[in-house]
Motif scaffolding. Structure first.
Motif, PDB file in Angstrom:
ATOM      1  N   ASN A  77      19.813  -4.683  -7.946  1.00  0.00           N
ATOM      2  CA  ASN A  77      19.850  -4.969  -9.386  1.00  0.00           C
ATOM      3  C   ASN A  77      18.668  -4.323 -10.115  1.00  0.00           C
ATOM      4  O   ASN A  77      18.048  -4.943 -10.990  1.00  0.00           O
ATOM      5  CB  ASN A  77      19.841  -6.473  -9.646  1.00  0.00           C
ATOM      6  N   THR A  78      18.374  -3.095  -9.769  1.00  0.00           N
ATOM      7  CA  THR A  78      17.191  -2.438 -10.310  1.00  0.00           C
ATOM      8  C   THR A  78      17.509  -1.016 -10.765  1.00  0.00           C
ATOM      9  O   THR A  78      18.225  -0.290 -10.073  1.00  0.00           O
ATOM     10  CB  THR A  78      16.050  -2.418  -9.281  1.00  0.00           C
ATOM     11  N   VAL A  79      16.963  -0.660 -11.919  1.00  0.00           N
ATOM     12  CA  VAL A  79      17.024   0.702 -12.440  1.00  0.00           C
ATOM     13  C   VAL A  79      15.601   1.241 -12.491  1.00  0.00           C
ATOM     14  O   VAL A  79      14.669   0.515 -12.843  1.00  0.00           O
ATOM     15  CB  VAL A  79      17.667   0.733 -13.835  1.00  0.00           C
ATOM     16  N   TYR A  80      15.450   2.506 -12.159  1.00  0.00           N
ATOM     17  CA  TYR A  80      14.126   3.119 -12.109  1.00  0.00           C
ATOM     18  C   TYR A  80      14.045   4.280 -13.108  1.00  0.00           C
ATOM     19  O   TYR A  80      15.041   4.920 -13.429  1.00  0.00           O
ATOM     20  CB  TYR A  80      13.846   3.665 -10.709  1.00  0.00           C
ATOM     21  N   LEU A  81      12.829   4.547 -13.530  1.00  0.00           N
ATOM     22  CA  LEU A  81      12.557   5.750 -14.312  1.00  0.00           C
ATOM     23  C   LEU A  81      11.341   6.417 -13.685  1.00  0.00           C
ATOM     24  O   LEU A  81      10.209   5.924 -13.823  1.00  0.00           O
ATOM     25  CB  LEU A  81      12.289   5.429 -15.776  1.00  0.00           C
ATOM     26  N   GLN A  82      11.596   7.497 -12.960  1.00  0.00           N
ATOM     27  CA  GLN A  82      10.515   8.276 -12.375  1.00  0.00           C
ATOM     28  C   GLN A  82      10.028   9.263 -13.419  1.00  0.00           C
ATOM     29  O   GLN A  82      10.796  10.089 -13.903  1.00  0.00           O
ATOM     30  CB  GLN A  82      11.001   9.016 -11.131  1.00  0.00           C
ATOM     31  N   MET A  83       8.754   9.194 -13.734  1.00  0.00           N
ATOM     32  CA  MET A  83       8.174  10.032 -14.780  1.00  0.00           C
ATOM     33  C   MET A  83       7.110  10.939 -14.166  1.00  0.00           C
ATOM     34  O   MET A  83       6.100  10.444 -13.657  1.00  0.00           O
ATOM     35  CB  MET A  83       7.564   9.156 -15.878  1.00  0.00           C
ATOM     36  N   ASN A  84       7.367  12.216 -14.199  1.00  0.00           N
ATOM     37  CA  ASN A  84       6.434  13.219 -13.659  1.00  0.00           C
ATOM     38  C   ASN A  84       5.916  14.105 -14.778  1.00  0.00           C
ATOM     39  O   ASN A  84       6.478  14.156 -15.866  1.00  0.00           O
ATOM     40  CB  ASN A  84       7.139  14.073 -12.606  1.00  0.00           C
ATOM     41  N   SER A  85       4.839  14.814 -14.490  1.00  0.00           N
ATOM     42  CA  SER A  85       4.239  15.738 -15.464  1.00  0.00           C
ATOM     43  C   SER A  85       4.041  15.062 -16.812  1.00  0.00           C
ATOM     44  O   SER A  85       4.411  15.613 -17.863  1.00  0.00           O
ATOM     45  CB  SER A  85       5.117  16.989 -15.615  1.00  0.00           C
ATOM     46  N   LEU A  86       3.474  13.899 -16.774  1.00  0.00           N
ATOM     47  CA  LEU A  86       3.322  13.116 -18.004  1.00  0.00           C
ATOM     48  C   LEU A  86       2.385  13.800 -18.991  1.00  0.00           C
ATOM     49  O   LEU A  86       1.405  14.458 -18.602  1.00  0.00           O
ATOM     50  CB  LEU A  86       2.812  11.715 -17.669  1.00  0.00           C
ATOM     51  N   VAL A 120       2.951   2.331 -21.296  1.00  0.00           N
ATOM     52  CA  VAL A 120       2.568   3.549 -20.583  1.00  0.00           C
ATOM     53  C   VAL A 120       1.576   4.305 -21.460  1.00  0.00           C
ATOM     54  O   VAL A 120       1.871   4.603 -22.620  1.00  0.00           O
ATOM     55  CB  VAL A 120       3.791   4.438 -20.284  1.00  0.00           C
ATOM     56  N   THR A 121       0.418   4.588 -20.915  1.00  0.00           N
ATOM     57  CA  THR A 121      -0.610   5.326 -21.641  1.00  0.00           C
ATOM     58  C   THR A 121      -1.011   6.547 -20.827  1.00  0.00           C
ATOM     59  O   THR A 121      -1.388   6.424 -19.660  1.00  0.00           O
ATOM     60  CB  THR A 121      -1.852   4.455 -21.902  1.00  0.00           C
ATOM     61  N   VAL A 122      -0.911   7.714 -21.452  1.00  0.00           N
ATOM     62  CA  VAL A 122      -1.253   8.970 -20.796  1.00  0.00           C
ATOM     63  C   VAL A 122      -2.472   9.557 -21.494  1.00  0.00           C
ATOM     64  O   VAL A 122      -2.417   9.867 -22.687  1.00  0.00           O
ATOM     65  CB  VAL A 122      -0.075   9.962 -20.841  1.00  0.00           C
TER      66      VAL A 122
END
Length: 124
Positions: A77-86, A120-122
């Protein structure tokens, strides 16, 4: 009713990666298309990515194509968001949303259930 809880946000340097998770309640989560949206300070909420209930079809905003990947594990029951090169412009509160339809949608107004958001802070 579906309850969504996001996690995985944090502070990261530009070029780094984060993986957001959206955990959902309910036994029929595979029937819900799920999307990620974000809202930066002073800006309107914006579409990021969405995935069909089956996980076969996904959509991405042009600004994140090639950098972000949405996926789901319905058994968890999980959705992911992989975030690269932020990038610093990815800084925002990220929200998970779900709705009872088969195909992913871009418009936030079409989603019925929302999580509380994760920051999310970049940094540059």
């Amino acid at each position: 009713q579906v309850q969504l809880i996001e996690s995985g946000g944090g502070l990261v340097q530009a070029g780094g990666s984060l993986r957001l998770s959206c955990a959902a309640s309910g036994r029929t989560f595979s029937s819900y298309a799920t999307g990620w949206f974000r809202q930066a300070p002073g800006k309107e909420r914006a579409f990021v990515a969405a995935i069909s209930g089956s996980g076969i079809t996904s959509l991405y905003a042009d600004s994140v194509k090639g950098r972000f990947t949405i996926s789901r594990v319905n058994a968890k029951n999980t959705v992911y968001l992989q975030m690269n090169s932020l990038k610093p412009e990815d800084t925002a509160v990220y929200y998970c949303a779900a709705a009872y339809f088969s195909r992913p949608k871009v418009a936030g107004a079409e989603y019925d259930y929302w999580g509380q958001g994760t920051q999310v802070t970049v940094s540059s």
